[in-house]
Design a protein around this motif. Sequence first.
Motif, PDB file in Angstrom:
ATOM      1  N   SER A   1       0.863  -1.179   0.000  1.00 36.84           N
ATOM      2  CA  SER A   1       0.000   0.000   0.000  1.00 36.84           C
ATOM      3  C   SER A   1       0.902   1.232   0.000  1.00 36.84           C
ATOM      4  CB  SER A   1      -0.920   0.011   1.225  1.00 36.84           C
ATOM      5  OG  SER A   1      -0.173   0.106   2.425  1.00 36.84           O
ATOM      6  N   VAL A   2       0.653   2.128  -0.946  1.00 35.44           N
ATOM      7  CA  VAL A   2       1.517   3.295  -1.133  1.00 35.44           C
ATOM      8  C   VAL A   2       0.680   4.567  -1.106  1.00 35.44           C
ATOM      9  CG1 VAL A   2       3.164   4.454  -2.664  1.00 35.44           C
ATOM     10  CG2 VAL A   2       3.118   1.950  -2.545  1.00 35.44           C
ATOM     11  N   LEU A   3       1.162   5.564  -0.400  1.00 37.53           N
ATOM     12  CA  LEU A   3       0.586   6.897  -0.465  1.00 37.53           C
ATOM     13  C   LEU A   3       1.493   7.753  -1.336  1.00 37.53           C
ATOM     14  CD1 LEU A   3      -1.371   9.185   0.406  1.00 37.53           C
ATOM     15  CD2 LEU A   3       0.155   9.589   2.362  1.00 37.53           C
ATOM     16  N   ASP A   4       1.006   8.149  -2.504  1.00 37.24           N
ATOM     17  CA  ASP A   4       1.732   9.094  -3.348  1.00 37.24           C
ATOM     18  C   ASP A   4       1.236  10.478  -2.956  1.00 37.24           C
ATOM     19  OD1 ASP A   4       2.820  10.736  -5.266  1.00 37.24           O
ATOM     20  OD2 ASP A   4       2.289   9.479  -6.976  1.00 37.24           O
ATOM     21  N   ALA A   5       2.020  11.165  -2.145  1.00 40.01           N
ATOM     22  CA  ALA A   5       1.568  12.413  -1.538  1.00 40.01           C
ATOM     23  C   ALA A   5       1.768  13.627  -2.436  1.00 40.01           C
ATOM     24  CB  ALA A   5       2.285  12.632  -0.208  1.00 40.01           C
ATOM     25  N   THR A   6       2.430  13.457  -3.566  1.00 42.08           N
ATOM     26  CA  THR A   6       2.637  14.544  -4.528  1.00 42.08           C
ATOM     27  C   THR A   6       2.296  14.006  -5.912  1.00 42.08           C
ATOM     28  OG1 THR A   6       4.983  13.927  -4.593  1.00 42.08           O
ATOM     29  CG2 THR A   6       4.398  15.765  -3.173  1.00 42.08           C
ATOM     30  N   ALA A   7       1.047  13.660  -6.124  1.00 47.65           N
ATOM     31  CA  ALA A   7       0.659  12.837  -7.265  1.00 47.65           C
ATOM     32  C   ALA A   7       0.833  13.505  -8.627  1.00 47.65           C
ATOM     33  CB  ALA A   7      -0.787  12.388  -7.099  1.00 47.65           C
ATOM     34  N   GLY A   8       0.596  14.817  -8.720  1.00 49.17           N
ATOM     35  CA  GLY A   8       0.736  15.491 -10.008  1.00 49.17           C
ATOM     36  C   GLY A   8      -0.182  14.886 -11.059  1.00 49.17           C
ATOM     37  N   LEU A   9       0.388  14.494 -12.199  1.00 48.82           N
ATOM     38  CA  LEU A   9      -0.395  13.887 -13.272  1.00 48.82           C
ATOM     39  C   LEU A   9      -0.539  12.384 -13.105  1.00 48.82           C
ATOM     40  CD1 LEU A   9       0.984  15.888 -16.336  1.00 48.82           C
ATOM     41  CD2 LEU A   9      -1.095  16.292 -15.031  1.00 48.82           C
ATOM     42  N   GLY A  10      -0.063  11.845 -11.988  1.00 45.73           N
ATOM     43  CA  GLY A  10      -0.316  10.443 -11.658  1.00 45.73           C
ATOM     44  C   GLY A  10       0.572   9.439 -12.355  1.00 45.73           C
ATOM     45  N   ARG A  11       1.639   9.889 -13.001  1.00 46.70           N
ATOM     46  CA  ARG A  11       2.480   8.968 -13.771  1.00 46.70           C
ATOM     47  C   ARG A  11       3.127   7.896 -12.885  1.00 46.70           C
ATOM     48  NH1 ARG A  11       4.138  11.400 -18.693  1.00 46.70           N
ATOM     49  NH2 ARG A  11       2.219  12.077 -19.722  1.00 46.70           N
ATOM     50  N   ASP A  12       3.795   8.309 -11.825  1.00 46.97           N
ATOM     51  CA  ASP A  12       4.462   7.332 -10.960  1.00 46.97           C
ATOM     52  C   ASP A  12       3.448   6.461 -10.228  1.00 46.97           C
ATOM     53  OD1 ASP A  12       6.989   8.115 -11.719  1.00 46.97           O
ATOM     54  OD2 ASP A  12       7.313   9.444 -10.004  1.00 46.97           O
ATOM     55  N   ALA A  13       2.339   7.055  -9.812  1.00 51.95           N
ATOM     56  CA  ALA A  13       1.291   6.280  -9.136  1.00 51.95           C
ATOM     57  C   ALA A  13       0.763   5.190 -10.066  1.00 51.95           C
ATOM     58  CB  ALA A  13       0.161   7.202  -8.689  1.00 51.95           C
ATOM     59  N   PHE A  14       0.611   5.514 -11.333  1.00 54.25           N
ATOM     60  CA  PHE A  14       0.119   4.536 -12.306  1.00 54.25           C
ATOM     61  C   PHE A  14       1.113   3.393 -12.470  1.00 54.25           C
ATOM     62  CE2 PHE A  14      -0.423   3.140 -16.800  1.00 54.25           C
ATOM     63  CZ  PHE A  14      -1.712   2.633 -16.694  1.00 54.25           C
ATOM     64  N   VAL A  15       2.405   3.714 -12.522  1.00 52.92           N
ATOM     65  CA  VAL A  15       3.431   2.674 -12.619  1.00 52.92           C
ATOM     66  C   VAL A  15       3.344   1.736 -11.427  1.00 52.92           C
ATOM     67  CG1 VAL A  15       5.915   2.230 -12.574  1.00 52.92           C
ATOM     68  CG2 VAL A  15       5.001   4.036 -14.031  1.00 52.92           C
ATOM     69  N   LEU A  16       3.225   2.284 -10.237  1.00 53.81           N
ATOM     70  CA  LEU A  16       3.151   1.454  -9.029  1.00 53.81           C
ATOM     71  C   LEU A  16       1.879   0.613  -9.007  1.00 53.81           C
ATOM     72  CD1 LEU A  16       4.498   4.033  -6.417  1.00 53.81           C
ATOM     73  CD2 LEU A  16       5.688   2.033  -7.338  1.00 53.81           C
ATOM     74  N   ALA A  17       0.766   1.179  -9.471  1.00 52.78           N
ATOM     75  CA  ALA A  17      -0.473   0.410  -9.550  1.00 52.78           C
ATOM     76  C   ALA A  17      -0.356  -0.707 -10.582  1.00 52.78           C
ATOM     77  CB  ALA A  17      -1.646   1.333  -9.885  1.00 52.78           C
ATOM     78  N   CYS A  18       0.348  -0.447 -11.678  1.00 55.81           N
ATOM     79  CA  CYS A  18       0.608  -1.482 -12.691  1.00 55.81           C
ATOM     80  C   CYS A  18       1.359  -2.659 -12.092  1.00 55.81           C
ATOM     81  CB  CYS A  18       1.421  -0.905 -13.856  1.00 55.81           C
ATOM     82  SG  CYS A  18       0.512   0.152 -14.987  1.00 55.81           S
ATOM     83  N   LEU A  19       2.201  -2.366 -11.103  1.00 56.49           N
ATOM     84  CA  LEU A  19       3.037  -3.384 -10.491  1.00 56.49           C
ATOM     85  C   LEU A  19       2.376  -4.035  -9.277  1.00 56.49           C
ATOM     86  CD1 LEU A  19       6.466  -1.524 -10.761  1.00 56.49           C
ATOM     87  CD2 LEU A  19       5.583  -3.330 -12.237  1.00 56.49           C
ATOM     88  N   GLY A  20       1.089  -3.778  -9.094  1.00 54.62           N
ATOM     89  CA  GLY A  20       0.335  -4.479  -8.062  1.00 54.62           C
ATOM     90  C   GLY A  20       0.146  -3.745  -6.758  1.00 54.62           C
ATOM     91  N   CYS A  21       0.599  -2.495  -6.675  1.00 55.20           N
ATOM     92  CA  CYS A  21       0.407  -1.730  -5.443  1.00 55.20           C
ATOM     93  C   CYS A  21      -1.002  -1.154  -5.378  1.00 55.20           C
ATOM     94  CB  CYS A  21       1.405  -0.573  -5.374  1.00 55.20           C
ATOM     95  SG  CYS A  21       3.132  -1.061  -5.233  1.00 55.20           S
ATOM     96  N   SER A  22      -1.484  -0.968  -4.164  1.00 54.98           N
ATOM     97  CA  SER A  22      -2.692  -0.190  -3.932  1.00 54.98           C
ATOM     98  C   SER A  22      -2.224   1.223  -3.602  1.00 54.98           C
ATOM     99  CB  SER A  22      -3.492  -0.776  -2.771  1.00 54.98           C
ATOM    100  OG  SER A  22      -4.577   0.063  -2.442  1.00 54.98           O
ATOM    101  N   VAL A  23      -2.581   2.189  -4.452  1.00 58.47           N
ATOM    102  CA  VAL A  23      -2.005   3.525  -4.346  1.00 58.47           C
ATOM    103  C   VAL A  23      -3.070   4.553  -3.991  1.00 58.47           C
ATOM    104  CG1 VAL A  23      -0.540   5.257  -5.459  1.00 58.47           C
ATOM    105  CG2 VAL A  23      -0.359   2.852  -6.151  1.00 58.47           C
ATOM    106  N   SER A  24      -2.834   5.288  -2.918  1.00 62.95           N
ATOM    107  CA  SER A  24      -3.656   6.440  -2.569  1.00 62.95           C
ATOM    108  C   SER A  24      -2.912   7.686  -3.030  1.00 62.95           C
ATOM    109  CB  SER A  24      -3.893   6.499  -1.058  1.00 62.95           C
ATOM    110  OG  SER A  24      -4.589   5.345  -0.617  1.00 62.95           O
ATOM    111  N   LEU A  25      -3.645   8.636  -3.609  1.00 62.20           N
ATOM    112  CA  LEU A  25      -3.011   9.804  -4.204  1.00 62.20           C
ATOM    113  C   LEU A  25      -3.498  11.092  -3.551  1.00 62.20           C
ATOM    114  CD1 LEU A  25      -3.932   7.632  -6.644  1.00 62.20           C
ATOM    115  CD2 LEU A  25      -2.632   9.220  -8.025  1.00 62.20           C
ATOM    116  N   CYS A  26      -2.548  11.988  -3.282  1.00 57.08           N
ATOM    117  CA  CYS A  26      -2.856  13.336  -2.823  1.00 57.08           C
ATOM    118  C   CYS A  26      -2.368  14.331  -3.875  1.00 57.08           C
ATOM    119  CB  CYS A  26      -2.143  13.656  -1.504  1.00 57.08           C
ATOM    120  SG  CYS A  26      -2.716  12.757  -0.065  1.00 57.08           S
TER     121      CYS A  26
END
Length: 266
Positions: free
Chosen positions: A102-127
């Motif tokens: 489970s990952v909190l992406d606290a500086t999500a921006g356009l969500g690029r890194d969050a999407f990569v982590l979700a692709c790799l099986g993480c559950s990602v919360s975005l701020c």
Amino acid sequence: MRHSIAVATNDKIFESEARSLAMSLGLVFLSLNVPIKFVTQYDYLILKTQDGIAIAKTGKGAPKPVCVDFTSGAADHRRRFGGGKGQDIAKAVGLNKRPGLSVLDATAGLGRDAFVLACLGCSVSLCERVNFVRAMLEDGLYRGTFYHEVADIVANMHLLDTDIKGVDSGSQFDVVYLDPMYPHMDKSSAAAKKEMAFFRDLVGQDLDADALLPHALRLAQYRVVVKRPKGAPFLNHAKPTYQLEGKSGRFDIYVLKSLDSLHAVR
């Protein structure tokens, strides 16, 4: 320098939605009846179109508008050919030690890194604290649900209605990920992505970036990962446990508890 920005559409079908968006963002609504290159009263427009919400620079020679799109372009290419768990970001968050984080992406921006982590099986919360960027991100996640290639991935990306400072202190994430905006450096100017140029122009630097680290350390159970350009100082002047160096930047990893320890087994 402060730039002027408005919400606009050139399609009567979306005028009501565009007006509502402008009201929610506290911006002026503009009914667009000329091409963007001829708009002079605003530096940027947030466009409501059939393809979603986009940010566009006005004036002659302006680049193509930017939107959050997880179904094509760079995001789609990285999903298919990015290198999987061999990527530096995957190693930095600890996916080589334990899957399904489970990952909190606290500086999500356009969500690029969050999407990569979700692709790799993480559950990602975005701020994302910048209101129009958050609207773009929310729109991109919504549109992603209609594409079977990424629907399951964006289902693991959860946009929070607050920034990291407002996240409940009782919440815990395996990893907190930070990528604060850093001053533009001349060495990378030729390769700077246009969306980053938009961000720097409109959003500016994260002048309170150092204050993000204590909040991240409070919310992380196992580690905090900070993405930094080469040569950038440590966030909050705090030396990390270790670093992963890349071609154009690095990841500073602050380990709180080992992911591969017996205590980390679920």
